[in-house]
Write an enzyme that holds these catalytic residues in place. Sequence first.
Site, short mmCIF file in Angstrom:
data_model
loop_
_atom_site.label_atom_id
_atom_site.label_comp_id
_atom_site.label_asym_id
_atom_site.label_seq_id
_atom_site.Cartn_x
_atom_site.Cartn_y
_atom_site.Cartn_z
N SER A 168 0.82 -1.20 0.00
CA SER A 168 0.00 0.00 0.00
C SER A 168 0.87 1.26 0.00
O SER A 168 1.67 1.47 -0.90
CB SER A 168 -0.94 -0.06 1.21
OG SER A 168 -1.91 0.93 1.18
N HIS A 181 -2.36 -0.96 -4.48
CA HIS A 181 -3.80 -0.89 -4.72
C HIS A 181 -4.25 0.56 -4.61
O HIS A 181 -3.47 1.44 -4.26
CB HIS A 181 -4.60 -1.81 -3.77
CG HIS A 181 -4.38 -1.52 -2.31
ND1 HIS A 181 -4.70 -2.42 -1.32
CD2 HIS A 181 -3.89 -0.44 -1.66
CE1 HIS A 181 -4.41 -1.93 -0.14
NE2 HIS A 181 -3.93 -0.72 -0.32
#
EC number: 3.4.21.92
Length: 214
Positions: free
Chosen positions: A110, A135
């Site tokens: 992330s 993501h």
Amino acid sequence: MKLQNSQLQPQARYILPSFIEHSSFGVKESNPYNKLFEERIIFLGVQVDDASANDIMAQLLVLESLDPDRDITMYINSPGGGFTSLMAIYDTMQYVRADIQTVCLGQAASAAAVLLAAGTPGKRMALPNARVLIHQPSLAGVIQGQFSDLEIQAAEIERMRTLMETTLSRHTGKDAAVIRKDTDRDKILTAEEAKDYGIIDTVLEYRKLSAQTV
């Protein structure tokens, strides 16, 4: 950035060991993090939030003031975290004059994946079994309020997503549209795949193996 509930729970940790150092200046007590800092090494081993971001930024600024021409190394093993905290660290990394080596141990997920990619080109690395996860960002918690408030929040999520995509595009060489497609869902990369993607430049060899081949 999205985090699993298990990743957000406080984790128990062992007591950080201390040790005594002797020098011409006398005797002092130290610990592994202090020793790393003396070697211009910053260790990001927790989720990226306001507290850890402030710690990282403070260390970056101090190390730059001590010697702006020497590299700073940032070791990363983090599940990711908040978008604003990510961008605060990112901006500081780009602001300081020193080159920043980034090294992934374990995982850079992330927000942490963006920080890994944001190191100085040619100086972004990972150990062989490290993993990288990218993501799309998200807002924490349940979004509630009037319709106009929801529109504002939706616009902010889109702004964050576009900023993350352009940032990753800048550091990986991938087109932002490709990154948008890839981050619609979690995209998990091995160290070699992260290299092919442009997030890192080098997959490090184990030092023991390197020594044996000399």
